[in-house]
Design a protein around this motif. Structure first.
Motif, PDB file in Angstrom:
ATOM      1  N   SER A  32     -34.407  56.704 -66.714  1.00  9.05           N
ATOM      2  CA  SER A  32     -34.743  55.922 -65.537  1.00  9.05           C
ATOM      3  C   SER A  32     -34.662  54.426 -65.819  1.00  9.05           C
ATOM      4  N   GLY A  33     -35.128  54.023 -67.006  1.00  6.46           N
ATOM      5  CA  GLY A  33     -35.125  52.609 -67.362  1.00  6.46           C
ATOM      6  C   GLY A  33     -33.746  52.019 -67.560  1.00  6.46           C
ATOM      7  N   GLN A  34     -32.752  52.876 -67.784  1.00  5.89           N
ATOM      8  CA  GLN A  34     -31.374  52.400 -67.968  1.00  5.89           C
ATOM      9  C   GLN A  34     -30.636  52.224 -66.638  1.00  5.89           C
ATOM     10  N   ASN A  35     -31.267  52.628 -65.536  1.00  3.22           N
ATOM     11  CA  ASN A  35     -30.565  52.589 -64.248  1.00  3.22           C
ATOM     12  C   ASN A  35     -30.117  51.184 -63.869  1.00  3.22           C
ATOM     13  N   PHE A  36     -30.937  50.194 -64.213  1.00  2.00           N
ATOM     14  CA  PHE A  36     -30.501  48.808 -64.041  1.00  2.00           C
ATOM     15  C   PHE A  36     -30.337  48.192 -65.425  1.00  2.00           C
ATOM     16  N   LYS A  96     -34.226  58.737 -56.208  1.00  3.58           N
ATOM     17  CA  LYS A  96     -33.772  58.029 -55.015  1.00  3.58           C
ATOM     18  C   LYS A  96     -34.395  56.637 -55.006  1.00  3.58           C
ATOM     19  N   LEU A  97     -33.545  55.616 -54.921  1.00  5.60           N
ATOM     20  CA  LEU A  97     -33.990  54.226 -54.913  1.00  5.60           C
ATOM     21  C   LEU A  97     -33.627  53.554 -53.593  1.00  5.60           C
ATOM     22  N   ARG A 127     -29.884  47.339 -46.055  1.00  4.12           N
ATOM     23  CA  ARG A 127     -30.538  48.258 -46.984  1.00  4.12           C
ATOM     24  C   ARG A 127     -29.528  49.252 -47.557  1.00  4.12           C
ATOM     25  N   ALA A 128     -29.835  49.727 -48.739  1.00  2.19           N
ATOM     26  CA  ALA A 128     -28.998  50.772 -49.346  1.00  2.19           C
ATOM     27  C   ALA A 128     -29.914  51.786 -50.017  1.00  2.19           C
ATOM     28  N   THR A 129     -29.423  53.005 -50.104  1.00  2.00           N
ATOM     29  CA  THR A 129     -30.127  54.065 -50.823  1.00  2.00           C
ATOM     30  C   THR A 129     -29.228  54.536 -51.953  1.00  2.00           C
ATOM     31  N   ALA A 130     -29.761  54.524 -53.161  1.00  2.00           N
ATOM     32  CA  ALA A 130     -29.011  54.992 -54.332  1.00  2.00           C
ATOM     33  C   ALA A 130     -29.572  56.344 -54.763  1.00  2.00           C
ATOM     34  N   TYR A 131     -28.657  57.273 -55.048  1.00  2.00           N
ATOM     35  CA  TYR A 131     -29.028  58.601 -55.527  1.00  2.00           C
ATOM     36  C   TYR A 131     -28.525  58.728 -56.963  1.00  2.00           C
ATOM     37  N   LEU A 132     -29.460  58.853 -57.887  1.00  2.00           N
ATOM     38  CA  LEU A 132     -29.121  58.892 -59.306  1.00  2.00           C
ATOM     39  C   LEU A 132     -29.354  60.317 -59.815  1.00  2.00           C
ATOM     40  N   TYR A 133     -28.270  61.042 -59.985  1.00  2.00           N
ATOM     41  CA  TYR A 133     -28.343  62.466 -60.311  1.00  2.00           C
ATOM     42  C   TYR A 133     -28.343  62.683 -61.825  1.00  2.00           C
ATOM     43  N   PHE A 134     -29.008  63.755 -62.243  1.00  2.00           N
ATOM     44  CA  PHE A 134     -29.034  64.099 -63.668  1.00  2.00           C
ATOM     45  C   PHE A 134     -29.159  65.614 -63.826  1.00  2.00           C
ATOM     46  N   GLN A 135     -28.814  66.081 -65.006  1.00  2.00           N
ATOM     47  CA  GLN A 135     -29.099  67.463 -65.362  1.00  2.00           C
ATOM     48  C   GLN A 135     -29.832  67.476 -66.694  1.00  2.00           C
ATOM     49  N   ILE A 136     -30.532  68.558 -66.948  1.00  2.00           N
ATOM     50  CA  ILE A 136     -31.321  68.694 -68.173  1.00  2.00           C
ATOM     51  C   ILE A 136     -30.723  69.799 -69.022  1.00  2.00           C
ATOM     52  N   GLN A 137     -30.452  69.469 -70.287  1.00  2.00           N
ATOM     53  CA  GLN A 137     -29.879  70.442 -71.205  1.00  2.00           C
ATOM     54  C   GLN A 137     -30.866  70.743 -72.329  1.00  2.00           C
ATOM     55  N   VAL A 161     -25.770  48.297 -60.826  1.00  5.89           N
ATOM     56  CA  VAL A 161     -24.843  47.180 -60.590  1.00  5.89           C
ATOM     57  C   VAL A 161     -23.423  47.667 -60.271  1.00  5.89           C
ATOM     58  N   PRO A 162     -22.856  48.625 -61.022  1.00  5.28           N
ATOM     59  CA  PRO A 162     -21.539  49.145 -60.630  1.00  5.28           C
ATOM     60  C   PRO A 162     -21.532  49.774 -59.236  1.00  5.28           C
ATOM     61  N   LEU A 163     -22.617  50.438 -58.848  1.00  4.38           N
ATOM     62  CA  LEU A 163     -22.690  51.006 -57.499  1.00  4.38           C
ATOM     63  C   LEU A 163     -22.662  49.910 -56.447  1.00  4.38           C
ATOM     64  N   LEU A 164     -23.435  48.843 -56.669  1.00  3.02           N
ATOM     65  CA  LEU A 164     -23.459  47.721 -55.727  1.00  3.02           C
ATOM     66  C   LEU A 164     -22.088  47.063 -55.644  1.00  3.02           C
ATOM     67  N   ALA A 165     -21.453  46.845 -56.785  1.00  7.12           N
ATOM     68  CA  ALA A 165     -20.128  46.209 -56.804  1.00  7.12           C
ATOM     69  C   ALA A 165     -19.110  47.049 -56.045  1.00  7.12           C
ATOM     70  N   LYS A 166     -19.192  48.348 -56.219  1.00  3.96           N
ATOM     71  CA  LYS A 166     -18.264  49.258 -55.523  1.00  3.96           C
ATOM     72  C   LYS A 166     -18.424  49.150 -54.011  1.00  3.96           C
ATOM     73  N   GLU A 167     -19.669  48.965 -53.565  1.00  7.30           N
ATOM     74  CA  GLU A 167     -19.937  48.860 -52.120  1.00  7.30           C
ATOM     75  C   GLU A 167     -19.825  47.423 -51.616  1.00  7.30           C
ATOM     76  N   LYS A 168     -19.543  46.483 -52.549  1.00  8.22           N
ATOM     77  CA  LYS A 168     -19.370  45.067 -52.211  1.00  8.22           C
ATOM     78  C   LYS A 168     -20.632  44.441 -51.622  1.00  8.22           C
ATOM     79  N   VAL A 169     -21.800  44.874 -52.131  1.00  3.81           N
ATOM     80  CA  VAL A 169     -23.069  44.292 -51.698  1.00  3.81           C
ATOM     81  C   VAL A 169     -23.932  44.012 -52.933  1.00  3.81           C
ATOM     82  N   MET A 170     -24.964  43.186 -52.752  1.00  6.04           N
ATOM     83  CA  MET A 170     -25.914  42.900 -53.827  1.00  6.04           C
ATOM     84  C   MET A 170     -27.263  42.560 -53.212  1.00  6.04           C
TER      85      MET A 170
END
Length: 242
Positions: free
Chosen positions: A125-129, A205-206, A183-193, A134-143
């Motif tokens: 979670s702490g690595q999300n920013f 969800k952010l 506003r934007a909603t970010a969905y950060l998906y993960f799996q557990i191994q 930032v790459p997600l925001l850049a892709k959507e051309k917003v900040m």
């Protein structure tokens, strides 16, 4: 458990000071969101600490959903009710709800498993920013407004196929972002191994507010300052423990 240094019990309630919350954010999650700075005007307790306290008190269920409905300030007294219910609300003494927990399926209270999962999840979670957001925001051309950044943890969902595993590791999956005006909603998906097998999945969800057109240079300067602050703090920790 290892969380004891990050909260106190006061009048039967959980109290988290700004210093404790900030230390958890920086030293456990490596999360340097300005909202978690001890002296921040809009200081709030990290959602990851509340999530961790829930697992410590109620155990880990096969299916869990967390909704963060209020920002917990310094020293707010939180009621974590003694309950086996599938729905639990964490409130203050005025009845305001800060966290809603929904859970189902079997439960484990294996302290080693829970601590390992907490540490790995909050590190993810702490690595999300800045590495994901930032790459997600850049892709959507917003900040967001870099002078007043507001990135809020809205919810988290976790589903496990079983609970008899050890040494879980989180692996990030492809994130996505939906932009709606300012506003934007970010969905950060993960799996557990565990032992080479996928034993669960989930997403965080952010909510990102105050959006404007993306500008690469100001955003990069913000990221550089954020990382310098992070590396400086963690470097001092290493030096102090040497």
């Amino acid at each position: 458990m290892f969380l004891k240094e990050f909260y106190a019990i006061q009048d039967g309630c959980v109290a988290i000071s700004a210093a404790q919350a900030s230390m958890f954010a920086k030293e456990v999650a490596h999360d340097f969101n300005p909202l978690h700075d001890e002296d921040a005007k809009r200081f709030c307790v990290p959602g990851d600490l509340l999530f961790s306290l829930v697992l410590e008190k109620y155990g880990l269920s096969r299916n869990m959903h967390f909704t963060f409905s209020g920002m917990v300030g310094h020293g707010v007294l939180l009621n974590f009710p003694d309950s086996d219910a599938e729905r639990i609300d964490v409130t203050d003494n005025q009845g305001k709800t800060y966290l809603q927990i929904e859970r189902s399926g079997e439960v484990t209270r294996d302290a080693d498993l829970i601590e390992t999962l907490i540490r790995d999840y909050v590190a993810f979670s702490g690595q999300n920013f800045p590495y994901v957001l930032v790459p997600l925001l850049a892709k959507e051309k917003v900040m967001f407004n870099i002078d007043r950044p507001l990135v809020i943890y809205e919810s988290m969902t976790l589903n496990l196929s079983r609970l008899d595993f050890v040494k879980p590791k989180l692996e990030m999956l492809e994130p996505k972002m939906e932009v709606n005006g300012k506003r934007a909603t970010a969905y950060l998906y993960f799996q557990i191994q565990a032992n080479g097998e996928v034993v669960g999945s989930g997403f965080k969800k952010l909510a990102v507010s105050g959006l404007r057109d993306y500008e690469a240079e100001p955003m990069q300067a913000f990221v550089d300052e954020y990382l310098a602050r992070k590396h400086g703090y963690l470097g001092e920790l290493v030096a102090a423990s040497a």
